[in-house]
Design a protein around this motif. Sequence first.
Motif, PDB file in Angstrom:
ATOM      1  N   LEU A  50      -2.671  -8.198  16.623  1.00  0.00           N
ATOM      2  CA  LEU A  50      -2.057  -7.644  15.417  1.00  0.00           C
ATOM      3  C   LEU A  50      -2.682  -6.307  15.033  1.00  0.00           C
ATOM      4  O   LEU A  50      -2.018  -5.461  14.429  1.00  0.00           O
ATOM      5  CB  LEU A  50      -2.170  -8.624  14.251  1.00  0.00           C
ATOM      6  N   LEU A  51      -3.945  -6.101  15.388  1.00  0.00           N
ATOM      7  CA  LEU A  51      -4.604  -4.848  15.024  1.00  0.00           C
ATOM      8  C   LEU A  51      -3.968  -3.634  15.699  1.00  0.00           C
ATOM      9  O   LEU A  51      -4.198  -2.497  15.286  1.00  0.00           O
ATOM     10  CB  LEU A  51      -6.103  -4.904  15.308  1.00  0.00           C
ATOM     11  N   MET A  52      -3.120  -3.859  16.687  1.00  0.00           N
ATOM     12  CA  MET A  52      -2.424  -2.760  17.360  1.00  0.00           C
ATOM     13  C   MET A  52      -1.218  -2.271  16.557  1.00  0.00           C
ATOM     14  O   MET A  52      -0.587  -1.289  16.918  1.00  0.00           O
ATOM     15  CB  MET A  52      -1.951  -3.209  18.750  1.00  0.00           C
ATOM     16  N   LEU A  53      -0.883  -2.962  15.473  1.00  0.00           N
ATOM     17  CA  LEU A  53       0.278  -2.629  14.657  1.00  0.00           C
ATOM     18  C   LEU A  53      -0.129  -1.861  13.407  1.00  0.00           C
ATOM     19  O   LEU A  53      -1.257  -1.987  12.946  1.00  0.00           O
ATOM     20  CB  LEU A  53       0.990  -3.918  14.218  1.00  0.00           C
ATOM     21  N   SER A  54       0.816  -1.119  12.851  1.00  0.00           N
ATOM     22  CA  SER A  54       0.590  -0.554  11.522  1.00  0.00           C
ATOM     23  C   SER A  54       0.583  -1.717  10.523  1.00  0.00           C
ATOM     24  O   SER A  54       1.063  -2.817  10.831  1.00  0.00           O
ATOM     25  CB  SER A  54       1.705   0.428  11.165  1.00  0.00           C
ATOM     26  N   ARG A  55       0.084  -1.474   9.340  1.00  0.00           N
ATOM     27  CA  ARG A  55       0.095  -2.527   8.329  1.00  0.00           C
ATOM     28  C   ARG A  55       1.526  -2.933   7.982  1.00  0.00           C
ATOM     29  O   ARG A  55       1.803  -4.112   7.750  1.00  0.00           O
ATOM     30  CB  ARG A  55      -0.655  -2.087   7.082  1.00  0.00           C
ATOM     31  N   ALA A  56       2.450  -1.970   7.958  1.00  0.00           N
ATOM     32  CA  ALA A  56       3.859  -2.301   7.659  1.00  0.00           C
ATOM     33  C   ALA A  56       4.434  -3.198   8.744  1.00  0.00           C
ATOM     34  O   ALA A  56       5.116  -4.184   8.448  1.00  0.00           O
ATOM     35  CB  ALA A  56       4.684  -1.031   7.521  1.00  0.00           C
ATOM     36  N   ASP A  57       4.172  -2.884  10.017  1.00  0.00           N
ATOM     37  CA  ASP A  57       4.666  -3.724  11.110  1.00  0.00           C
ATOM     38  C   ASP A  57       3.994  -5.089  11.101  1.00  0.00           C
ATOM     39  O   ASP A  57       4.617  -6.110  11.395  1.00  0.00           O
ATOM     40  CB  ASP A  57       4.445  -3.044  12.463  1.00  0.00           C
ATOM     41  N   MET A  58       2.702  -5.119  10.750  1.00  0.00           N
ATOM     42  CA  MET A  58       1.988  -6.394  10.683  1.00  0.00           C
ATOM     43  C   MET A  58       2.605  -7.285   9.603  1.00  0.00           C
ATOM     44  O   MET A  58       2.842  -8.474   9.831  1.00  0.00           O
ATOM     45  CB  MET A  58       0.503  -6.137  10.385  1.00  0.00           C
TER      46      MET A  58
END
Length: 134
Positions: A38-46
């Motif tokens: 999940l850390l590979m995502l932006s906060r919005a995508d997460m």
Amino acid sequence: MLELARAQVPEAQFVLGDMRHLSFSPNEFDAVTAYFSLLMLSRADMAALLTEVRAWLRRGGLLSFSLVEFDADSVEVEFMGTTFQASGYTEAQLPAVLEHAGYEVVSLRTVDHAPIEGPSEAQVFCLARPLENR
């Protein structure tokens, strides 16, 4: 990694794809795991993915995931010679993030990881379940 997983658990189904674009039926899984992905995502995508995963979980299902603990959204990080964008939360921030996505926290724990080479880092491990009133 898929080859290794299939060799270890040949009866399981493994899917290769961009987690932001996966689609599964509602109530399809008893559990979903995401360790340091999940850390590979932006906060919005997460946030969007956490909400989507909630729908995939059966009643009483569990979400288990881990992140490197840091307060950032899409910052440049270098890891093993590769630079990429990473996002994270602190342990204190995660309960509100999960509640907003429709989960209750079952357990939340931060541990210090000290690799043989390189600096130590705090890693957050979380177990959550969808709120019953969803």
